[in-house]
Enzyme design. Structure first.
Site, PDB file in Angstrom:
ATOM      1  N   MET A  26      26.068  58.779  67.576  1.00  0.00           N
ATOM      2  CA  MET A  26      27.041  58.675  66.500  1.00  0.00           C
ATOM      3  C   MET A  26      27.399  57.218  66.231  1.00  0.00           C
ATOM      4  SD  MET A  26      27.596  61.635  65.268  1.00  0.00           S
ATOM      5  CE  MET A  26      29.047  61.316  64.273  1.00  0.00           C
ATOM      6  N   CYS A 107      27.153  67.376  72.790  1.00  0.00           N
ATOM      7  CA  CYS A 107      28.308  66.512  72.520  1.00  0.00           C
ATOM      8  C   CYS A 107      29.572  67.123  73.125  1.00  0.00           C
ATOM      9  CB  CYS A 107      28.489  66.327  71.020  1.00  0.00           C
ATOM     10  SG  CYS A 107      29.884  65.243  70.584  1.00  0.00           S
ATOM     11  N   LYS A 146      18.906  69.971  71.958  1.00  0.00           N
ATOM     12  CA  LYS A 146      19.301  68.921  72.899  1.00  0.00           C
ATOM     13  C   LYS A 146      20.574  69.386  73.601  1.00  0.00           C
ATOM     14  CE  LYS A 146      20.000  63.931  73.377  1.00  0.00           C
ATOM     15  NZ  LYS A 146      21.196  63.952  74.221  1.00  0.00           N
TER      16      LYS A 146
END
Length: 342
Positions: A26, A107, A146
């Site tokens: 990010m 995340c 992922k």
């Protein structure tokens, strides 16, 4: 170290090689960084920043998916959990020319957790499988995932295997594995990249347990020697922070891992190759500092590198700053000496 083929067999579908990948990050893997990365390596597989399905469906789709064709091979990383929305965005990925669509299940930030995005999905393998199946049905692109090796409360080997088997049964053949668990309460995203211990052996065991799947290892990898060590046990490596902070590392990828000539032979030439792109972005109204923040590490450890970074830091944010600021910064770094025959 010379090029050594991976000993791990994997019958890959047609699509980009994942032998060496640059991680989605990010605010970092923007089109400006990716343009530089592609100048440095023709073969490294690049990933976008994570883009949420909501942003693509309800926001400025063109802006979020904008990229230069020179960035290929390029994968789009999506954040989301609603199967229909993921399918819609997978279609957009194909429409906009991406080479792969990747689902973020790693995340750990609170903001994405509240929207059922990212690492919290490790606790919902059936939901991930539903989304993956919908994406595969919607696109011809490879669909990859992922993820972490677990989350707090679900961090056993058996639970990791349950996740892999459930998602693989939905059709996913490629798993990019960050070799840490994610702590969903009490740690920031930055701390989650450092504090939970790395368990590379777990990723190796996944490849042993599921040889028919493509297993890419991620997390804390910094050197080519480390990459080769991991490639003895897995199908590919993914580097994140090291590739961003020291991008010249990418200039060695094509030779080291693919046995091909280097794409770039000097840092100076690589940056000069960006000049037309930088000018094009400036003409679009992009502020110079939004571009130069991604090239700060190009001269890391080089004589004059600190002066290069200082000049950009002090001048790129000034009103009206243009390409001349980059040229002035470049002039502060010594050109490599040419070796001539005597």
């Amino acid at each position: 170290m010379s090029f050594v083929p991976s000993p791990i067999p994997f019958a890959a579908d047609s699509g980009p090689s994942r032998r060496f990948c640059v991680a989605p990050m990010m605010d970092w893997t923007t089109p400006h960084f990716r343009y530089l990365a592609r100048i440095l390596s023709r073969r490294a597989l690049l990933y976008t920043e994570m883009v949420t399905t909501g942003a693509l469906i309800h926001g400025d789709t063109e802006r979020f998916l904008r990229h230069d064709p020179s960035e290929y091979p390029l994968a789009l990383q999506l954040g989301g959990s609603h199967a229909g929305e993921l399918a819609h965005c997978a279609k957009l990925a194909q429409q906009f020319g991406f080479d792969e669509v990747n689902l973020n299940v790693g995340c750990p930030s609170d903001r994405v957790q509240n929207n059922m995005i990212g690492a919290c999905l490790m606790g919902h393998p059936d939901k991930v499988a539903e989304g993956v199946a919908a994406m595969i049905e919607a696109t011809d692109l490879p669909v990859t995932v992922k993820h972490r090796i677990g989350i707090n409360g679900r961090e056993s080997w058996d639970e990791l295997c349950e996740f892999i088997e459930t998602v693989a049964a939905a059709g996913c053949k490629t798993f990019i594995v960050h070799a840490r668990i994610a702590i969903l309460e009490g740690l920031s995203p930055k701390e989650n990249r450092d504090i939970p211990p790395l368990k590379y052996d777990w990723v190796y065991r996944l490849k042993q347990a599921y040889p028919h799947l493509e297993i890419i290892i991620n997390g804390g990898i910094k050197t080519f020697d480390e990459c080769h060590e991991h490639l003895a046990h897995t199908d590919g490596v993914m580097l994140g922070r090291e590739a961003y902070h020291n991008p010249w590392l990418l200039a060695g990828v094509d030779t080291e891992f693919f046995g091909e000539p280097a794409a770039a032979t000097s840092r100076h030439d690589a940056l000069r190759a960006m000049f037309p792109f930088i000018q094009q972005e400036l003409d679009r109204g992009v502020y110079l500092t939004h571009i130069t923040r991604h090239i700060m590490g190009l001269f890391l450890g080089q004589p004059g590198g600190r002066q290069f970074r200082r000049h950009l830091s002090e001048n790129a944010n000034k009103p009206g700053s243009g390409l001349e600021v980059v040229e002035q910064a470049l002039a502060k770094v010594r050109e490599p000496e040419l070796i001539t025959e005597s």
